[in-house]
Design a protein around this motif. Structure first.
Motif, PDB file in Angstrom:
ATOM      1  N   ASP A 152      43.276  18.397   8.511  1.00 29.80           N
ATOM      2  CA  ASP A 152      44.101  17.014   8.778  1.00 29.80           C
ATOM      3  C   ASP A 152      43.850  16.006   6.796  1.00 29.80           C
ATOM      4  N   VAL A 153      42.412  16.239   6.714  1.00 35.45           N
ATOM      5  CA  VAL A 153      42.155  16.474   4.994  1.00 35.45           C
ATOM      6  C   VAL A 153      42.468  16.648   4.050  1.00 35.45           C
ATOM      7  N   GLN A 154      42.508  17.889   4.002  1.00 37.64           N
ATOM      8  CA  GLN A 154      43.623  18.723   3.493  1.00 37.64           C
ATOM      9  C   GLN A 154      44.944  18.824   3.111  1.00 37.64           C
ATOM     10  N   ARG A 155      45.580  18.318   4.268  1.00 36.07           N
ATOM     11  CA  ARG A 155      47.346  17.930   4.620  1.00 36.07           C
ATOM     12  C   ARG A 155      47.127  16.380   3.869  1.00 36.07           C
ATOM     13  N   ARG A 156      46.384  15.342   3.668  1.00 38.33           N
ATOM     14  CA  ARG A 156      45.770  14.348   2.629  1.00 38.33           C
ATOM     15  C   ARG A 156      46.095  14.750   1.781  1.00 38.33           C
ATOM     16  N   MET A 157      45.190  15.136   1.250  1.00 41.16           N
ATOM     17  CA  MET A 157      45.345  15.555  -0.159  1.00 41.16           C
ATOM     18  C   MET A 157      46.527  16.283  -1.037  1.00 41.16           C
ATOM     19  N   ASN A 158      47.052  16.923  -0.013  1.00 39.83           N
ATOM     20  CA  ASN A 158      48.351  17.516  -0.314  1.00 39.83           C
ATOM     21  C   ASN A 158      49.359  16.643  -1.120  1.00 39.83           C
ATOM     22  N   ILE A 159      49.650  16.069   0.454  1.00 39.59           N
ATOM     23  CA  ILE A 159      50.240  15.095   0.279  1.00 39.59           C
ATOM     24  C   ILE A 159      50.472  14.150  -1.138  1.00 39.59           C
ATOM     25  N   ARG A 160      48.778  13.575  -1.076  1.00 39.44           N
ATOM     26  CA  ARG A 160      48.704  12.759  -1.938  1.00 39.44           C
ATOM     27  C   ARG A 160      48.956  13.096  -3.609  1.00 39.44           C
ATOM     28  N   THR A 161      48.838  14.772  -4.231  1.00 37.33           N
ATOM     29  CA  THR A 161      49.053  15.842  -4.791  1.00 37.33           C
ATOM     30  C   THR A 161      50.199  15.188  -5.012  1.00 37.33           C
ATOM     31  N   ILE A 162      51.225  16.034  -3.869  1.00 41.15           N
ATOM     32  CA  ILE A 162      52.154  15.106  -4.771  1.00 41.15           C
ATOM     33  C   ILE A 162      53.449  14.499  -5.107  1.00 41.15           C
TER      34      ILE A 162
ATOM     35  N   ASN B 179      31.024  21.163  17.990  1.00 41.75           N
ATOM     36  CA  ASN B 179      32.775  21.173  18.116  1.00 41.75           C
ATOM     37  C   ASN B 179      33.801  21.578  17.300  1.00 41.75           C
ATOM     38  N   PRO B 180      32.901  22.962  17.364  1.00 38.85           N
ATOM     39  CA  PRO B 180      34.150  23.848  15.922  1.00 38.85           C
ATOM     40  C   PRO B 180      35.552  23.042  16.627  1.00 38.85           C
ATOM     41  N   ALA B 181      36.282  23.774  17.389  1.00 36.47           N
ATOM     42  CA  ALA B 181      37.542  23.011  16.908  1.00 36.47           C
ATOM     43  C   ALA B 181      38.066  21.973  16.463  1.00 36.47           C
ATOM     44  N   LYS B 182      37.540  20.347  17.450  1.00 39.15           N
ATOM     45  CA  LYS B 182      38.216  19.744  16.723  1.00 39.15           C
ATOM     46  C   LYS B 182      38.086  19.362  15.275  1.00 39.15           C
ATOM     47  N   GLN B 183      36.246  20.100  14.666  1.00 41.83           N
ATOM     48  CA  GLN B 183      35.742  19.752  13.130  1.00 41.83           C
ATOM     49  C   GLN B 183      37.335  20.700  11.790  1.00 41.83           C
ATOM     50  N   PHE B 184      37.267  21.574  12.605  1.00 40.60           N
ATOM     51  CA  PHE B 184      38.484  21.840  12.131  1.00 40.60           C
ATOM     52  C   PHE B 184      39.493  21.137  11.663  1.00 40.60           C
ATOM     53  N   LYS B 185      39.842  20.666  12.520  1.00 42.00           N
ATOM     54  CA  LYS B 185      41.368  19.870  12.086  1.00 42.00           C
ATOM     55  C   LYS B 185      40.994  18.212  11.724  1.00 42.00           C
ATOM     56  N   LYS B 186      40.167  18.258  12.155  1.00 43.27           N
ATOM     57  CA  LYS B 186      39.426  16.949  10.886  1.00 43.27           C
ATOM     58  C   LYS B 186      40.005  17.033   9.012  1.00 43.27           C
TER      59      LYS B 186
END
Length: 669
Positions: free
Chosen positions: A48-58, A38-45
């Motif tokens: 979102d993991v990257q988004r969580r890391m980014n806002i935690r960094t800020i 399920n490539p689309a689902k895995q890329f979305k996940k």
């Protein structure tokens, strides 16, 4: 003895590098397999993991900044949700405004401490653990939007309606009402759904004493996280009481019980039809009471009536109370008449003096005030504020015991318990009466404290502190913030926007008046809107309604036609900037006397977007606290990161993603 000889053959083992290569190949093959499934689902996940890391960094960078500046946060960040970036336009992406989730130990412990008031020791232990877990997981408590009991003045045997509106992101599982410690009842969903709906139950009043009570609404969601709201009510020790019987010695009246049915829309009719004094109607009590006043609502026109006459029966004799009257003071209005206090009042009487014959006149209501022989300081309660918007709120209070005479009331409010602001003193509230006052020009996203105050001749009392927090940007149904009555034909106008569908503004239609009522106007700070709603008296005497809005600088017609009696009626119009609305009603017949009644009027406020300009944090954070400001892996850029930031009124920084792909909010605070 024969010797046994063992020979061992050693084989060379894998090196560390070889093991790492093998593990890497396995991980790579697993990743490829998962993505292939399920490539689309895995890329979305992954995004979102990257988004969580980014806002935690800020978020970490903003907290380090505050640490280095002795607790002072970023100067650019305020209580308005804004996108982070360097762009000066194109940043009006709707991220939503509800990003504050409760996760601090003080709030958690405060809520856990309250559970023991409503549940057994065993239940409290379980619920406290659940609450702690959910607070630590940043779950949201149910939002009890409103709660009410009707009526608020009851005696054993009465039926009380308990009603509450609740919103919850996860779904409400149960709603319990603790009826002043007498009994717990379960409310049922009557309208909407478990995510936002109205819950109700009826309770037959029992085991009450003549004092004030508090009903506590306890709402639990599917995560077993609880919220509560308190509502005051009373079994009144004193107040306005209705007669229980009548006498008609001259057989000149009809529909006599309507005088004490508690409804000013019904009446007893005096059928004298000639000039001079008509006959008395006598209203009786079941036994003697301590009383010092009566109040009357009657029909009165100067062209037909010379005066009225009112007496009370005390100590075995009739005592004169009042003779006189005029249309301006008496016609279809409550009139209070005082007399020397007596402990033996058992009945009263009323009659008309006619200037001319040919007319029947009506008596709507007659009530006695039951008091005590001595005046004591009053008792009261401050109730939760309702209709809290970014700049306005409606404050509520209740007179639990007037101490033996009608009271004055006001509110104090401000950003601390010192308050600093007072509303004007207003009068006329007695035991069991609620009161409210709208306040304006508040700061958004700010906590305010307030308390009601009540006074009589024996003293002034504080009713207890409450607090509310104004919103950054309200959306959905909002109440008007003011009104206008140019023709001075309406009364109790604020009851049409007090948030209660049991109170109403009213205007009297007299026989022979025009069939259209006068307009009543409602105002609000300019907002984008496309809908309004109202609840009003309909039925056989009111055939239609006429509604307009002041939109984009001109009056625009919205609706004219029939509507359902005492039910919400919603009407839409083209979107625009709205600051006023007006409404009037049409009488089915010109020769009927009755009240138009408007219970509630609301505006629909549309969703607001964030600021057009982004919030540039570069100068504060780069390079001392962060090498660069991260941005969304799909939508973002340094100009428009698609991450939004704000702080709570308490100074807590909150950051969220504007474009998560998994359907869940991504927030850190």
């Amino acid at each position: 003895m024969e010797k046994l000889i063992f020979k061992f053959k050693f084989k060379k083992a894998f090196t560390l590098i070889e093991l790492l290569i093998v593990v890497g190949i396995v991980v790579l093959l697993s990743t490829v397999a998962v993505i292939a499934i399920n490539p689309a689902k895995q890329f979305k996940k992954a995004h979102d993991v990257q988004r969580r890391m980014n806002i935690r960094t800020i978020w970490n960078a903003t907290n380090q900044y505050a640490t280095d500046h002795k607790g002072a946060g970023l100067p650019e960040v305020d209580t308005t949700l804004r996108m982070i970036g360097t762009a000066t336009s194109g940043c009006d992406v709707i991220c939503g405004t509800k990003i504050s989730k409760i996760n601090n130990d003080q709030e958690k412990n405060r809520n856990i401490g309250k559970i023991g008031r409503y549940f057994s020791k065993k239940e409290s232990t379980v619920y406290a653990a659940q609450i702690a877990q959910n607070f630590d997981n940043q779950s949201e408590v149910p939002n009890i939007i409103s709660a009410s009991v009707e009526p608020v003045k009851v005696v054993p045997g009465d039926i009380m309606l308990v009603k509450t509106e609740i919103k919850d992101n996860y779904g409400i599982n149960s709603v319990i009402a603790d009826m002043g410690g007498i009994e717990k009842i379960e409310l049922e969903l009557k309208e909407g759904n478990s995510y936002q709906g109205t819950w109700e139950a009826e309770w037959k009043v029992r085991d009450t004493e003549r004092k004030g009570y508090v009903t506590t609404i306890i709402a639990a969601n599917v995560l077993n996280l609880f919220s509560k709201k308190e509502i005051n009510w009373i079994d009144p020790p004193s107040g306005w009481v209705l007669p229980t019987g009548y006498e008609d010695p001259g057989s000149q009246w009809s529909n006599e019980p309507n005088v004490y049915d508690g409804d000013i829309g019904t009446y007893a009719s005096n059928n004298y039809g000639s000039s001079g004094w008509g006959q008395f109607i006598v209203v009786t009590l079941p036994g003697p009471i301590v009383s010092d006043r009566v109040r009357i609502n009657a029909d009165y026109m100067d062209s037909d009536i010379t005066e009225v006459d009112v007496d009370v029966f005390e100590g075995g004799t009739w005592v004169h109370v009042f003779q006189g009257g005029n249309e301006n003071d008496w016609n279809c209005k409550w009139v209070e008449l005082s007399f020397a206090k007596s402990a033996t009042v058992t009945k009263a009487r009323f009659r008309y003096n006619y200037k001319r014959g040919g007319f029947y006149y009506w008596l709507y209501e007659f009530q006695f005030y039951e008091t005590s022989l001595t005046i004591n300081p009053p008792a009261c309660a401050t109730q939760d504020a309702i209709s809290v918007e970014e700049n306005t709120a409606n404050l509520l209070g209740l007179v639990i015991n007037d101490g033996g005479e009608p009271c004055q009331y006001r509110f104090q409010y401000g950003k601390t318990i010192v308050y600093g602001n007072n509303t004007d003193w207003k009068s006329g509230k007695i035991t069991g009466d609620g009161f409210n006052e709208s306040i304006f020009s508040l700061d958004n996203s700010s906590e305010y404290h307030f308390q009601a105050q009540v006074k009589n001749s024996a003293g002034t009392v504080d009713c207890g502190d409450k607090a509310f927090t104004t919103a950054p940007a309200s959306t959905g149904w909002v109440l008007p913030t003011g009104y206008a009555d140019p023709d001075n034909k309406w009364g109790d106008e604020t009851y049409a926007f007090d948030g209660y569908t049991i109170t109403y503004a009213r205007s009297y239609h007299n026989i022979g008046d025009p069939q259209w009522s006068s307009f009543i106007y409602f105002t609000h700070l300019a907002m984008v809107s496309n809908k309004l709603r109202f609840s009003a008296r309909g039925g056989s005497q009111v055939s239609s309604v006429d509604v307009d809005v002041f939109k984009d600088g001109i009056w625009v017609h919205v609706f004219e036609g029939a509507f359902n009696d005492k039910q919400w009626t919603e009407e839409s119009f083209s979107e625009g900037v709205v600051s006023q609305a007006r409404i009037r009603f049409y009488a089915t017949l010109a020769n009927e006397g009755f009240y138009w009644q408007l219970y509630e009027f609301d505006f629909q406020k549309l969703v607001e977007t964030n600021a057009v300009s982004c919030l540039d944090l570069t100068s504060s954070l780069v390079p001392d606290y962060i090498s660069f400001i991260p941005y969304d892996p799909v939508m973002g850029s340094p100009e428009r990161t698609y991450y939004a930031i704000k702080k709570s009124p308490g100074g807590i920084i909150m950051i969220k993603s504007c474009s998560p792909e998994s359907g869940e909010e991504i927030i850190v605070q």
